[in-house]
Every structure is written in C-alpha cells, then in structure tokens.
Design an enzyme around this catalytic site. Structure first.
Site, short mmCIF file in Angstrom:
data_model
loop_
_atom_site.label_atom_id
_atom_site.label_comp_id
_atom_site.label_asym_id
_atom_site.label_seq_id
_atom_site.Cartn_x
_atom_site.Cartn_y
_atom_site.Cartn_z
N GLU A 110 -5.12 -0.23 -8.31
CA GLU A 110 -4.12 1.05 -8.51
C GLU A 110 -2.80 0.29 -8.97
O GLU A 110 -2.25 -0.64 -8.37
CB GLU A 110 -3.70 1.76 -7.17
CG GLU A 110 -3.18 2.95 -7.32
CD GLU A 110 -2.86 3.62 -5.93
OE1 GLU A 110 -2.86 3.20 -5.07
OE2 GLU A 110 -2.55 5.07 -5.93
N ASN A 154 -3.35 6.20 -1.24
CA ASN A 154 -3.12 6.32 0.16
C ASN A 154 -2.38 7.55 0.49
O ASN A 154 -2.41 8.18 1.65
CB ASN A 154 -2.11 5.33 0.67
CG ASN A 154 -2.94 3.97 1.01
OD1 ASN A 154 -3.95 4.19 1.44
ND2 ASN A 154 -2.51 2.89 0.72
N HIS A 175 -2.09 -2.58 -6.53
CA HIS A 175 -2.57 -2.53 -5.39
C HIS A 175 -4.40 -2.74 -5.50
O HIS A 175 -4.99 -1.64 -5.86
CB HIS A 175 -2.02 -0.89 -5.09
CG HIS A 175 -2.65 -0.29 -3.62
ND1 HIS A 175 -2.83 0.78 -3.08
CD2 HIS A 175 -2.81 -1.13 -2.51
CE1 HIS A 175 -3.09 1.06 -1.90
NE2 HIS A 175 -3.12 -0.33 -1.50
N SER A 189 0.88 -1.25 0.08
CA SER A 189 0.00 0.07 -0.08
C SER A 189 1.00 1.10 0.06
O SER A 189 0.30 2.46 -0.33
CB SER A 189 -0.90 0.10 1.20
OG SER A 189 -0.19 -0.45 2.40
N1 CAA Z 1 -16.20 -8.99 1.78
C1 CAA Z 1 -16.84 -9.35 0.48
N2 CAA Z 1 -17.94 -8.46 0.48
C2 CAA Z 1 -18.39 -7.56 1.02
C3 CAA Z 1 -17.77 -7.57 2.38
C4 CAA Z 1 -16.49 -8.13 2.53
N3 CAA Z 1 -15.60 -7.87 3.65
N4 CAA Z 1 -18.40 -6.44 3.00
C5 CAA Z 1 -19.31 -6.14 2.31
N5 CAA Z 1 -19.59 -6.81 1.25
C6 CAA Z 1 -20.61 -6.85 0.14
C7 CAA Z 1 -21.69 -7.25 0.78
O1 CAA Z 1 -21.92 -8.59 0.41
C8 CAA Z 1 -22.84 -6.54 -0.42
O2 CAA Z 1 -23.02 -7.03 -1.56
P1 CAA Z 1 -24.23 -6.67 -2.43
O3 CAA Z 1 -23.96 -5.33 -2.92
O4 CAA Z 1 -23.97 -7.76 -3.69
O5 CAA Z 1 -25.56 -7.08 -1.42
C9 CAA Z 1 -21.86 -5.15 -0.59
O6 CAA Z 1 -20.59 -5.55 -0.24
C10 CAA Z 1 -22.58 -3.98 0.30
O7 CAA Z 1 -22.35 -4.53 1.56
P2 CAA Z 1 -23.33 -4.02 2.76
O8 CAA Z 1 -24.70 -3.73 2.27
O9 CAA Z 1 -23.24 -5.01 3.94
O10 CAA Z 1 -22.61 -2.58 3.29
P3 CAA Z 1 -22.38 -1.39 2.78
O11 CAA Z 1 -23.31 -0.84 1.72
O12 CAA Z 1 -22.11 -0.43 4.07
O13 CAA Z 1 -20.84 -1.78 1.97
C11 CAA Z 1 -18.67 -1.32 2.11
C12 CAA Z 1 -20.09 -1.96 2.79
C13 CAA Z 1 -18.43 -2.00 0.57
C14 CAA Z 1 -17.34 -1.91 2.78
C15 CAA Z 1 -18.78 0.04 1.70
O14 CAA Z 1 -19.18 0.64 3.30
C16 CAA Z 1 -17.56 0.80 1.35
O15 CAA Z 1 -17.31 0.82 0.20
N6 CAA Z 1 -16.55 1.13 2.49
C17 CAA Z 1 -15.46 2.17 2.06
C18 CAA Z 1 -14.39 0.84 1.54
C19 CAA Z 1 -13.03 1.57 1.33
O16 CAA Z 1 -12.72 2.79 1.25
N7 CAA Z 1 -12.20 0.72 1.04
C20 CAA Z 1 -10.88 1.19 0.54
C21 CAA Z 1 -9.94 1.12 1.87
S1 CAA Z 1 -8.30 1.68 1.33
C22 CAA Z 1 -7.65 0.48 1.02
O17 CAA Z 1 -8.08 -0.82 0.91
C23 CAA Z 1 -6.28 0.46 0.41
C24 CAA Z 1 -5.16 0.53 1.34
O18 CAA Z 1 -3.97 0.13 0.96
C25 CAA Z 1 -5.34 0.88 2.72
#
Ligand code: CAA
Length: 283
Positions: free
Chosen positions: A152, A190, A140, A119
């Site tokens: 990315e 990031n 990424h 990351s």
């Molecule tokens: N694994 C697989 N699927 C998942 C999951 C997981 N851990 N968490 C949620 N889902 C799926 C659900 O099954 C659901 O699927 P459908 O659309 O097919 O029904 C979908 O994602 C939406 O889930 P929920 O309805 O339960 O919850 P939500 O609408 O609040 O979404 C979320 C959850 C997708 C995590 C959303 O809150 C989100 O997009 N959050 C931001 C995530 C983000 O910013 N990620 C980037 C982080 S930075 C990074 O990763 C890089 C780094 O280097 C640090």
C-alpha cells in the site's frame, strides 16, 4: 534518481522481510536495529526463508549466497548516511517513529526519500518531524512480506508526485503490486481488516463461538486463507490493538473501540505467534 543502496530500519518480522525482497531484486541493503542480536535474528530468518526457496528449487544455492551477500547490518542509524532510499519498519509506536524520522532527516542527504512501513500512524504527522515532508511517504508491506504481493503506497498531504512515482516504481522492482491510498487512519488495508479481526475477538469474548469455529467460518465460508484469529496471531496482538487504538482515536467513532478481550491478551503478554501464545498456542 537511481536507487542502488536501500536502507531498512528494524530487523523484525517486517524489516527482515523487506530487506530480503530488496536484496532479491539486486539492491545493496543496509538493515539496522538497536541491538546486534536483533540484527542476527533478522538475518537468521532471511536465511531460513531462502533455504526454503532453495529446497523448492525456486532459487539456487548461489542465488541464496548472493542475496545474503547484499545485506549488511548495523546498530548505528548514522550509517544510513550512505543509502539512496530508506524504509522504516520499527515498532508501531509514534514517539519512536518520530525520533527515527527526526534523526534520519539529519543523517540522510536532502534528496533521499524517507518512507515508513507504518500500519496506521498518519504519514503527515511523521513527515512533520522532518524538513522534507515532500519526500516522506508510506510504504506498507504485508506480512509475510516475501509472500504477499501487495504494497500500500500512502501519500501524505505534502508528498510530492515525484516521491510517489519513485516509490511506486520501487514496489514494482521488488516484484510487488502497489495500490494507492490517501492519508486517513488505517489507510485502506487496516481500515477494513482490523475491524473484522476486532469483531472476531468480540465473537470470542461474547461466546458466540470458540476460536476454532470462528476461524473455520471465515476460512471455509468466505474462502479466506486463514481465519481472523489465526491472522491476528500472525500479525501480533499488540500490533492489532495499536491499530484499533489509532482508528478509534483518529475517527472518534465507537465502532472502532478495541475489544476488551484483545486488550486483556496484550496485557498478559499473549501477543500471538511471536510470544508463543495468542488465540492459539504455538510450540
Ligand atoms: N515467510 C516466508 N514465506 C512464507 C511464510 C513466511 N512467514 N509463511 C509461508 N510462506 C510461504 C511458504 O513457503 C509457501 O511458499 P510456496 O507457495 O512457494 O510453496 C507459501 O508461503 C504458502 O505457505 P504454506 O503452504 O505453508 O501455507 P498457506 O498456503 O496456508 O499460506 C499464508 C500461508 C501465505 C500466510 C496464507 O495463510 C495467507 O495468505 N494468510 C493471510 C496473510 C495475510 O492476510 N497477511 C496480511 C496481514 S495484514 C498486514 O500484514 C498488514 C498490517 O499492517 C497488519
């Protein structure tokens, strides 16, 4: 060059997500970790994710069996000698990644691309541990990998155009949308995301607001799907701290200093969802 066998180093939250999307795209996947129990936990997580998709009728029970059938696991890095492309998704520690790349360079045939899901560690520094820096690239993925569309793709200074194109095409085969970044600390994702999360921790540290209020402001005021503190818990506070340290060390600019409260939580073992406690408590 056709890529049929895909190697994933690390069966943790990023590694098992990457293995799942690769297997779902039809590839044979070999996922490795240092202990059998980590591999089993990774497979368990993939299986639960696929169950959820079956329940929602996005895939059939037969698809689930086929996807799981395409994923093998190993605790020996030596087994990577048979794969066509590798993505490393081990813990975000430079010494560990250096050793893995040194080993992969010895184990994998010379034409194999070695990518990293780092990351924030510079791609050029990782590539320098190998004798094939033209075939080392950043790939990424975002967490949760099966859901997030972005990958990315980060070019190191020596990454060849051919390596870049192959990696880009692979992201599209996985059903993801790639974005191109160059090799500077934090890349794009990031560099922008972590200072925002760090600033949210400063707001908590200075009692500008409670965790719930900070997250509500960003969720409802800016339409973010989740608040920055909840997101930090999802990513892992140790990972957030490691990325802030990389930005701070890389730019030598005080605007990237990690918030002391973030460090305090990590030192206490409050790492977010994975440890049951971070800015919030999880059962
Ligand atoms: N694994 C697989 N699927 C998942 C999951 C997981 N851990 N968490 C949620 N889902 C799926 C659900 O099954 C659901 O699927 P459908 O659309 O097919 O029904 C979908 O994602 C939406 O889930 P929920 O309805 O339960 O919850 P939500 O609408 O609040 O979404 C979320 C959850 C997708 C995590 C959303 O809150 C989100 O997009 N959050 C931001 C995530 C983000 O910013 N990620 C980037 C982080 S930075 C990074 O990763 C890089 C780094 O280097 C640090």
């Amino acid at each position: 060059m056709s890529i049929e066998k895909f190697g994933v180093i690390g069966a943790g939250q990023m590694g098992n997500g990457i293995a799942q999307v690769a297997a779902a795209s039809g590839m044979e996947v070999l996922m490795s970790d240092i202990k059998e129990e980590f591999c089993e936990k990774g497979i368990g997580n993939i299986s639960r994710n696929l169950d959820r998709m079956v329940k929602k009728e996005k895939i059939s029970e037969g698809d689930k069996t086929a996807i799981l059938g395409r994923i093998r696991t190993t605790t020996s890095l030596e087994d990577m000698k048979g794969v066509d492309f590798v993505v490393e998704a081990a813990v975000e520690r430079e010494d560990l990644k250096f050793k893995i790349f040194e080993d992969l360079d010895r184990i994998c045939p010379p034409g194999v691309i070695l990518s990293t899901n780092t990351s924030s560690i510079p791609i050029g520094r990782i590539a320098a541990q190998t004798s094939r820096s033209d075939k080392v690239i950043g790939m990424h993925f975002m967490n949760p990998v099966p859901v997030m569309k972005l990958v990315e793709v980060i070019k190191g200074i020596a990454t060849s155009e051919e390596t870049f194109q192959l990696t880009w095409d692979l992201c599209e085969k996985f059903g993801k949308t790639p974005a191109e970044a160059n090799d500077y600390p934090g890349f794009i994702a990031n560099r922008i995301l972590m200072p925002m999360i760090n600033e949210a921790v400063f707001c908590l540290y200075q009692s500008v607001g409670k965790a719930e209020d900070i997250d509500t402001v960003m969720k409802l005021g800016m339409n973010h799907p989740m608040g920055p503190l909840a997101l930090a818990d999802l990513i892992g506070l140790d990972t957030c701290l490691a990325i802030m340290e990389t930005l701070y060390d890389g730019f030598k600019d005080s605007k990237y200093r990690p918030c002391p409260l973030l460090r305090k939580y990590v030192e206490a073992g409050w790492l977010g969802r994975k440890s049951g406690r971070g800015f919030y408590q999880y059962t």
